[in-house]
Design a protein around this motif. Structure first.
Motif: not given
Length: 550
Positions: A304-307, A316-324, A436-442, A468-472
Motif C-alpha cells: 500500500n503506497q499510501e503508507n 518496495r524493491k527490498a521487499i521484492q528481493r528478500i523472500i526466497n 478499503e485499502m486498510e492494509y500495509e502489506l498483504q 488498491k495499492t495507490g499506484y498511479a
C-alpha cells in the motif's frame, strides 16, 4: 480476480487449457466424457476452505463464490468439458461487421422457481452491476471500456438505461460494445455477466444471495441448505434446461479451514476430495489418487503506497528481493507451485508471431537476492530518515495461509530494523480490508478473468477497481490504453506493449512482490468421474460429474 479473486475470475489458463499449456490431466479429472449412466448414489462430498461471502453475482469478488455461482447459474455461455466454451442461455449469436454489435438468441429456460429466463434478466443484471448506487467492485472493472457507456454509467454521468444492452424481445439480447473485443464471448462466461431475476432480487432486498432461500438458480444445481461457517448443500435443478446431462443429485460442501482436518475426513470417507499441503505430499505422492497441476493464478505481496514507508520505491524493491521464492514453492507448498518473477503467469499467453511464452520473454523481473535487497533497504531508510520500521502483514486465517504469512515475516525481518506484525483474519474480512485499502502489506492471489494478457495487466491502471495499492503511473496507463485501443487489432505490437508495461510495473516501479504461480496437489476418489477443471474463476465444473464404482 480468484481475487484469490478469483478470478478471480477466476479467474477466470486462464483458464483455457488449450491456450494455457496445462496438461490434459489438469482439465479433465477423468478419461470419461461424463455422459455415462451409473447405478451408484449420485452424491458428491467435498470441502471448501472458506465461507462464501455472498452469492450475488454483482458483488462477488472471490473464487469460492465464483465456483458456486458457476454451478448454479448459466450465463449466455459457460465453460464446459475440457474448458471449452459451450452454450448457456444463448443458443447462438451474431456479430456485426464492425465487431461492436453482438446479438444473442436465447433458448427457452427457467429459473428454479419456474419463472422464464429472458433477455430482460441480463439487462437488469448488467445495469445493476454498473449502477454506482449498488457499489459493485467487478461491475465497472469488467464492463468499463467494453460495453457501450458503461464507464459513464458507473461514474454517475449517465443513467443506467444508457448502458449498451437491451432486450429486443424476451429471447433476443442486443449488446453494443465500445470497440471490438475479440474475447467478448469468453467474458460472457464470467460471474458479473450472469443474469438476475429482478422481481426475486428486489423481493429479498439486502438479504438477497446471503442464504439458501434468498437464492435463485437457472444452472445445473440449486442451493437447498446454507449454514454460515459450516457449509452448504446443492441439489440437481429439475428446472434446468439441460438437466438430462446432469447426473449428480446432490453436492455436500463442508467448510474445512485446516488441510489436516480435510485429509482426515478424506481418509474416513467423509470427503471425496481434499487438497494437500506440503507436509502431506510426500506421504501420498505415490498414491493413484494423488495428482498435481500448475494453475495460471499468482500469489504476490501487495504494498500500500499510501503508507509512508511503502511509498518509497527502494523499500518496495527490498521487499521484492528478500523472500526466497524457491523455498516457498518447493518446501512450504510442494504442490506444483513455481516461483514467479512478474505479474503474468507462465503458460498463459504467447507472442502471436514468435510463439514464445510471455513469462519466458520477460524472465524474472524481481529475482531473489538478499544482498541486493539489503542495499535497497538501507537506501530506503536513508531517504526516509528512519532506522526502525513496523509494518503490518495481512493474510488469511487458514492453515497454509497462516504458515505462509509466518514465513514471510521471518524473511522480511532479515531487513535490518524491520518488524512485521502479522494480521491473520477471515477471508471475508481480508477482502473487505483490501477493498478499503486498510492494509500495509498483504498476501494476495489473482486469477485471470478471461483469456488475454489484459486480465493481469489492467489491474494496475490508476484508480483501477482492483488496483488498491495507490499506484498511479501516467506512463503505465498510456501503455495499457494503447494496447487496448490503438493496438487492439495489431496483436504483435499489443503484446510488446504489455511486455513493456510489466517491466515498468515490476522491475522499475516495484508495485508488487511476485512470489509464486499457484499449484494444486490433491487426493480424489477414483469413483468421481466427469469433473473438469475450469480455468476462469471457479475451480471445477460439476455439470457433467457423476459417481461410478463406489
Amino acid at each position: 480476480m480468484y481475487k484469490t479473486l478469483l478470478f478471480s475470475m477466476v479467474m477466470l489458463s486462464t483458464f483455457l487449457a488449450a491456450c494455457s499449456g496445462e496438461s490434459s490431466s489438469s482439465n479433465s479429472e477423468t478419461s470419461s466424457d461424463g455422459n455415462e449412466q451409473s447405478d451408484d448414489k449420485q452424491v458428491l462430498n467435498i470441502s471448501e476452505s472458506s465461507e462464501i461471502p455472498t452469492m450475488d453475482p454483482s458483488m462477488a469478488t472471490d473464487v469460492v463464490a465464483f465456483q458456486w455461482l458457476a454451478a448454479t447459474t448459466d450465463g449466455l455461455y459457460r465453460f464446459g468439458k475440457n474448458a471449452e466454451i459451450e452454450p448457456g442461455i444463448a443458443k447462438s449469436h451474431e456479430v456485426s461487421e464492425d465487431g461492436t454489435t453482438w446479438t444473442f438468441k436465447l433458448r427457452e429456460a427457467k429459473w428454479s422457481n419456474g419463472d422464464p429466463v429472458t433477455a430482460h434478466d441480463f439487462v437488469y443484471s448488467w445495469r445493476r452491476a454498473v449502477n454506482p448506487e449498488v457499489g459493485s467492485e467487478y461491475g465497472p472493472y469488467m464492463f468499463n471500456g467494453v460495453v457501450k457507456n458503461a464507464e459513464a454509467v458507473s461514474t454517475g454521468e449517465m443513467p443506467v438505461e444508457k448502458l449498451g444492452v437491451k432486450a429486443i424481445d424476451d429471447t433476443t439480447l442486443e449488446v453494443q460494445l465500445e470497440k471490438p473485443i475479440p474475447y467478448f464471448k469468453e467474458l460472457t462466461t464470467f460471474t458479473t455477466f450472469l443474469p438476475l431475476n429482478q422481481e426475486f432480487v428486489e423481493k429479498h432486498g439486502e438479504n438477497f444471495a446471503l442464504s439458501a432461500d434468498a437464492l435463485l438458480a437457472n444452472g445445473p444445481f440449486k442451493f437447498t441448505e446454507w449454514k454460515a461457517g459450516e457449509g452448504w448443500v446443492l441439489e440437481k435443478n429439475e428446472n434446468y434446461w439441460d438437466k438430462e446431462n446432469v447426473k449428480l443429485d446432490k453436492i455436500n460442501v463442508k467448510v474445512v479451514k485446516e488441510i489436516a482436518t480435510s485429509v482426515n475426513l478424506y481418509e474416513s470417507g467423509d470427503l471425496d476430495r481434499t487438497s494437500l499441503t506440503a507436509e502431506f505430499v510426500d506421504k501420498y505422492s505415490s498414491s493413484p489418487e494423488f495428482s498435481t497441476i500448475r494453475k495460471p493464478s499468482l500469489l504476490y505481496i501487495k504494498m500500500n503506497q499510501e503508507n509512508e514507508i511503502l511509498s518509497n520505491k527502494n523499500a518496495r524493491k527490498a521487499i521484492q528481493r528478500i523472500i526466497n521464492k524457491e523455498n516457498v514453492a518447493n518446501v512450504i507448498l510442494n504442490n506444483g507451485a513455481t516461483p514467479i518473477g512478474g505479474t503474468m503467469p507462465a503458460e498463459f499467453v504467447s507472442h502471436p508471431e514468435s510463439g514464445k511464452d510471455f513469462r519466458e520473454i520477460n524472465g524474472n523481473l524481481a529475482p531473489y537476492n538478499p544482498e541486493k535487497a539489503k542495499e535497497f533497504w538501507q537506501k530506503a531508510k536513508e531517504e526516509l530518515g528512519v532506522e526502525e520500521v513496523e509494518l503490518n502483514l495481512l493474510g488469511d486465517d487458514m492453515g497454509v495461509a497462516k504458515k505462509m504469512t509466518a514465513y514471510f515475516k521471518g524473511q522480511l525481518e532479515q531487513l535490518e530494523g524491520l518488524t512485521i506484525n502479522v494480521q491473520s483474519v477471515p477471508f471475508k474480512e481480508r477482502l473487505r480490508r483490501n477493498s478499503e485499502m486498510e492494509y500495509e502489506l498483504q498476501n494476495y492471489v489473482w486469477l485471470p478473468d478471461y483469456l488475454d494478457a489484459n486480465t493481469f495487466m489492467n489491474l494496475w491502471v490508476t484508480d483501477g477497481a482492483n488496483n488498491k495499492t495507490g499506484y498511479a503511473s501516467e506512463e503505465y496507463d498510456k501503455l495499457i490504453e494503447r494496447a487496448n485501443n490503438e493496438l487492439a487489432q495489431k496483436p504483435a505490437e499489443r503484446f510488446e506493449a504489455f511486455l513493456q508495461a510489466e517491466k515498468l510495473l515490476i522491475k522499475e516501479d516495484a508495485v508488487i512482490a511476485p512470489i509464486y504461480q499457484k499449484g494444486s496437489a490433491k487426493l480424489q476418489k477414483p469413483y468421481i468421474k466427469g469433473t473438469f477443471r475450469n480455468p476462469m474463476g471457479s475451480g471445477y465444473i460439476y455439470k457433467y460429474a457423476y459417481i461410478e464404482g463406489k
